[in-house]
Design a protein around this motif. Structure first.
Motif, PDB file in Angstrom:
ATOM      1  N   HIS A 147      24.390  11.087  32.519  1.00 31.77           N
ATOM      2  CA  HIS A 147      23.298  10.403  33.226  1.00 31.77           C
ATOM      3  C   HIS A 147      23.732   9.799  34.566  1.00 31.77           C
ATOM      4  O   HIS A 147      23.383   8.660  34.897  1.00 31.77           O
ATOM      5  CB  HIS A 147      22.702   9.319  32.323  1.00 31.77           C
ATOM      6  CG  HIS A 147      22.599   9.717  30.884  1.00 31.77           C
ATOM      7  ND1 HIS A 147      21.932  10.854  30.469  1.00 31.77           N
ATOM      8  CD2 HIS A 147      23.103   9.154  29.755  1.00 31.77           C
ATOM      9  CE1 HIS A 147      22.021  10.958  29.148  1.00 31.77           C
ATOM     10  NE2 HIS A 147      22.728   9.949  28.693  1.00 31.77           N
ATOM     11  N   LEU A 148      24.478  10.584  35.342  1.00 31.30           N
ATOM     12  CA  LEU A 148      24.901  10.153  36.674  1.00 31.30           C
ATOM     13  C   LEU A 148      24.097  10.902  37.730  1.00 31.30           C
ATOM     14  O   LEU A 148      24.209  12.133  37.832  1.00 31.30           O
ATOM     15  CB  LEU A 148      26.390  10.450  36.882  1.00 31.30           C
ATOM     16  CG  LEU A 148      27.379   9.737  35.963  1.00 31.30           C
ATOM     17  CD1 LEU A 148      28.766  10.344  36.109  1.00 31.30           C
ATOM     18  CD2 LEU A 148      27.430   8.256  36.272  1.00 31.30           C
ATOM     19  N   PRO A 149      23.277  10.223  38.525  1.00 30.52           N
ATOM     20  CA  PRO A 149      22.625  10.905  39.654  1.00 30.52           C
ATOM     21  C   PRO A 149      23.676  11.517  40.574  1.00 30.52           C
ATOM     22  O   PRO A 149      24.819  11.040  40.634  1.00 30.52           O
ATOM     23  CB  PRO A 149      21.858   9.769  40.353  1.00 30.52           C
ATOM     24  CG  PRO A 149      21.696   8.719  39.308  1.00 30.52           C
ATOM     25  CD  PRO A 149      22.922   8.800  38.444  1.00 30.52           C
ATOM     26  N   VAL A 150      23.294  12.561  41.278  1.00 36.08           N
ATOM     27  CA  VAL A 150      24.247  13.316  42.099  1.00 36.08           C
ATOM     28  C   VAL A 150      23.870  13.220  43.575  1.00 36.08           C
ATOM     29  O   VAL A 150      22.703  13.377  43.942  1.00 36.08           O
ATOM     30  CB  VAL A 150      24.294  14.795  41.663  1.00 36.08           C
ATOM     31  CG1 VAL A 150      25.197  15.608  42.591  1.00 36.08           C
ATOM     32  CG2 VAL A 150      24.783  14.903  40.216  1.00 36.08           C
ATOM     33  N   ILE A 151      24.884  12.986  44.401  1.00 36.20           N
ATOM     34  CA  ILE A 151      24.747  13.060  45.859  1.00 36.20           C
ATOM     35  C   ILE A 151      25.483  14.317  46.306  1.00 36.20           C
ATOM     36  O   ILE A 151      26.676  14.470  46.039  1.00 36.20           O
ATOM     37  CB  ILE A 151      25.362  11.839  46.565  1.00 36.20           C
ATOM     38  CG1 ILE A 151      24.853  10.527  45.947  1.00 36.20           C
ATOM     39  CG2 ILE A 151      25.089  11.909  48.056  1.00 36.20           C
ATOM     40  CD1 ILE A 151      23.378  10.312  46.070  1.00 36.20           C
ATOM     41  N   HIS A 152      24.781  15.217  46.965  1.00 33.31           N
ATOM     42  CA  HIS A 152      25.366  16.494  47.404  1.00 33.31           C
ATOM     43  C   HIS A 152      25.353  16.550  48.929  1.00 33.31           C
ATOM     44  O   HIS A 152      24.296  16.638  49.548  1.00 33.31           O
ATOM     45  CB  HIS A 152      24.558  17.653  46.823  1.00 33.31           C
ATOM     46  CG  HIS A 152      25.174  19.004  47.067  1.00 33.31           C
ATOM     47  ND1 HIS A 152      24.619  20.166  46.586  1.00 33.31           N
ATOM     48  CD2 HIS A 152      26.292  19.386  47.737  1.00 33.31           C
ATOM     49  CE1 HIS A 152      25.362  21.191  46.954  1.00 33.31           C
ATOM     50  NE2 HIS A 152      26.388  20.741  47.662  1.00 33.31           N
ATOM     51  N   PHE A 153      26.542  16.464  49.522  1.00 38.62           N
ATOM     52  CA  PHE A 153      26.697  16.628  50.961  1.00 38.62           C
ATOM     53  C   PHE A 153      26.868  18.126  51.224  1.00 38.62           C
ATOM     54  O   PHE A 153      27.921  18.700  50.932  1.00 38.62           O
ATOM     55  CB  PHE A 153      27.901  15.835  51.473  1.00 38.62           C
ATOM     56  CG  PHE A 153      27.764  14.341  51.272  1.00 38.62           C
ATOM     57  CD1 PHE A 153      27.024  13.576  52.163  1.00 38.62           C
ATOM     58  CD2 PHE A 153      28.373  13.717  50.196  1.00 38.62           C
ATOM     59  CE1 PHE A 153      26.894  12.201  51.977  1.00 38.62           C
ATOM     60  CE2 PHE A 153      28.259  12.342  50.009  1.00 38.62           C
ATOM     61  CZ  PHE A 153      27.510  11.583  50.904  1.00 38.62           C
ATOM     62  N   VAL A 154      25.854  18.744  51.778  1.00 35.25           N
ATOM     63  CA  VAL A 154      25.766  20.206  51.812  1.00 35.25           C
ATOM     64  C   VAL A 154      26.379  20.777  53.083  1.00 35.25           C
ATOM     65  O   VAL A 154      26.013  20.377  54.203  1.00 35.25           O
ATOM     66  CB  VAL A 154      24.296  20.657  51.706  1.00 35.25           C
ATOM     67  CG1 VAL A 154      24.205  22.183  51.719  1.00 35.25           C
ATOM     68  CG2 VAL A 154      23.646  20.088  50.449  1.00 35.25           C
ATOM     69  N   ASP A 155      27.300  21.703  52.903  1.00 38.31           N
ATOM     70  CA  ASP A 155      27.794  22.546  53.993  1.00 38.31           C
ATOM     71  C   ASP A 155      28.285  23.829  53.348  1.00 38.31           C
ATOM     72  O   ASP A 155      29.431  23.938  52.915  1.00 38.31           O
ATOM     73  CB  ASP A 155      28.909  21.859  54.773  1.00 38.31           C
ATOM     74  CG  ASP A 155      29.245  22.603  56.060  1.00 38.31           C
ATOM     75  OD1 ASP A 155      28.740  23.733  56.252  1.00 38.31           O
ATOM     76  OD2 ASP A 155      30.004  22.066  56.887  1.00 38.31           O
ATOM     77  N   CYS A 156      27.392  24.813  53.267  1.00 40.63           N
ATOM     78  CA  CYS A 156      27.680  26.031  52.510  1.00 40.63           C
ATOM     79  C   CYS A 156      27.138  27.245  53.259  1.00 40.63           C
ATOM     80  O   CYS A 156      25.919  27.413  53.376  1.00 40.63           O
ATOM     81  CB  CYS A 156      27.054  25.947  51.119  1.00 40.63           C
ATOM     82  SG  CYS A 156      27.230  27.455  50.154  1.00 40.63           S
TER      83      CYS A 156
END
Length: 515
Positions: free
Chosen positions: A357-366
């Protein structure tokens, strides 16, 4: 009449158990630069909190008049303790008793601690040092028969991992069942030059034609870089600190939510460095960990799996005191392209965050999935689709911050885009179905071939499409929901996490099929 004599006998047996494998094996253990099992428990647990279970279980030898002559304790020390003030179950191997082999173990101790952890909703911490599996060929002298293999307790491991955090510390050579227990965990640690993990040790490998040392066969450079273990540390003390820190982000079980700590950082902090951290040329790599450190609570980032799947950074952190999962593309490795091991890392991390139950922060560079024979040979397509499925199966909120590239299938897996897109884009955002570089030449091959001045036409086309790819054009159509000043990232993430926390519901996770 009283039971004083029986209590005296109990204390005598406890003292014998505290001698572990005996003076000589203990000295050999220390001579290898290793702590004893009881020293390890004392270092790991909160001071004075360990309550041992099954201390006097072991192999006893009796005289003709049924008096105890000798006693060898079981090669595992088990019990309850607290870590960071929270209850945990501890299962620790004793290498001084038959090198941790199964012919000195009592499987009931292992199974009981796994059951206790799951039923009483507390994490399980394993300190693994030995085989803990089928024993050696020499054990057949005492029990002259072979058997069809089975693994008692594995069903409890499978069930337990769906209920509570499993942490495994590899603190010596871990072979067979020992290696299996290292891998069967939510988080695992090796100690450089001290621990090795392998299915079978060098004697078996040598018999099969490979002349290798323990370190060459299963040292940290192999097992950390292939993802068998998550983190590597320099000392046993570092392993205990790492385990304690990992557990500090997680709830005691899936039936609880993670605990918020008192915020030690200002929620509205804005870092000026974020405005220039991404080079304007769109090509030069930058360090994603600097973005993470600038936006999460100061000093709270805990990286997981640094040595493998290096195209993405994964870990845990806190935002305004709330624990969160972190993913961040790393352009220093194939420009952040998702190779098969990157995909496996994303799958594993999303599962961890969703389960607890951990929200996710996604720093996107793909820039997309890795392309080429090497990538295809490694199975990038299957691994990529599994990663996509894992992201879509996750039942925790995900906030994506598009830092730079987002291309193709992999670029789309920044979140489950069928749900509300809680997403922010930096002005450096660069996205599409495929990159402009190379795409223009492919799309206008005929025109370029027939042009009087191909270079001038190509330059003209690049100027035209450079304007089209502006993130502001995307925002005009509400396909990029918000373009933000990078310095505003932390305050916006604090806002997100407060909203996300209202949606979290404890409970067992139900996951469907994965391709």
């Amino acid at each position: 009449m009283s039971w004083e004599k029986s209590i005296e006998e109990l204390r005598r047996r406890e003292r014998l158990a505290e001698k572990m494998g005996g003076e000589e094996p203990v000295e050999r253990q220390r001579g290898r630069g290793k702590l004893t099992v009881r020293e390890r428990v004392a270092f790991l647990a909160d001071p004075g909190s360990f309550h041992e279970i099954g201390k006097i279980a072991g192999k006893a030898t009796y005289s003709a008049d049924d008096e105890l002559e000798a006693f060898l304790p079981s090669n595992s020390v088990t019990g309850r303790a607290t870590i960071n003030g929270e209850s945990v179950a501890i299962l620790a191997d004793d290498f001084t008793v038959r090198g941790g082999a199964s012919d000195a173990s009592i499987r009931g101790k292992l199974i009981m601690m796994i059951k206790m952890a799951a039923e009483y909703r507390m994490p399980l911490v394993q300190m693994i040092d030995g085989t803990g599996g089928g024993g050696s060929v020499k054990s057949l002298e005492q029990d002259p028969r072979t058997y069809i293999p089975e693994t008692p307790g594995w069903d409890e491991i499978v069930h337990g991992m769906s209920q509570v955090p499993f942490v495994s510390l590899a603190l010596g050579p871990c072979a067979g069942m020992g290696a299996g227990r290292v891998a069967a965990s939510h988080f695992s640690v090796m100690v450089k030059e001290l621990s090795q993990v392998f299915v079978a040790g060098p004697p078996v490998a040598i018999a099969l034609g490979e002349n290798v040392t323990k370190e060459e066969l299963g040292g940290w450079k192999i097992q950390a870089q292939n993802g068998t273990v998550d983190n590597v540390v320099d000392t046993e003390a570092d392993a205990f600190i790492t385990a304690r820190r990992f557990l500090s982000y997680l709830p005691p079980s899936v039936h609880d939510l993670p605990e918020r700590t008192s915020p030690a950082d200002h929620p509205d902090r804005k870092e000026e460095s974020l405005l220039s951290i991404v080079p304007t040329d769109g090509k030069t790599p930058y360090k994603p960990r600097k973005i993470i450190d600038a936006t999460v609570d100061h000093g709270s980032f805990f990286e997981i799996g640094k040595e493998w799947g290096r195209g993405i950074v994964a870990g845990l952190a806190r935002i305004d005191g709330y624990p969160v999962g972190i993913l961040a593309g790393d352009p220093f490795f194939l420009d952040g392209a998702w190779t098969a091991d990157v995909c496996d890392k994303v799958t594993r991390h999303m599962d961890l965050c969703s389960m607890f139950h951990l929200p996710v922060i996604h720093f996107v560079d793909c820039p997309g999935f890795a392309v080429g024979v090497k990538a295809e040979t490694a199975g990038v397509t299957r691994a990529g689709v599994r990663a996509m499925t894992a992201v879509y199966q996750a039942d925790v909120p995900v906030c994506s911050v598009v830092i730079r590239k987002a291309y193709g299938l992999a670029g789309s897996v920044m979140m489950n885009q069928s749900r509300t897109k809680w997403r922010y884009c930096w002005p450096s955002g660069d996205w599409g179905s495929l990159p402009m570089a190379g795409g223009i030449e492919a799309a206008f091959r005929k025109e370029l071939a027939e042009a009087e001045d191909p270079d001038a036409l190509k330059e003209q086309l690049y100027r035209k499409f450079e304007a089209i790819r502006s993130p502001f054009r995307t925002a005009e159509s509400f396909l990029a929901e918000e373009i933000i000043d990078p310095r505003d990232t932390r305050p916006l993430l604090v806002d997100f996490i407060h909203h996300a926390w209202r949606t979290l519901e404890p409970g067992v996770r139900k996951v469907g099929y994965r391709p």
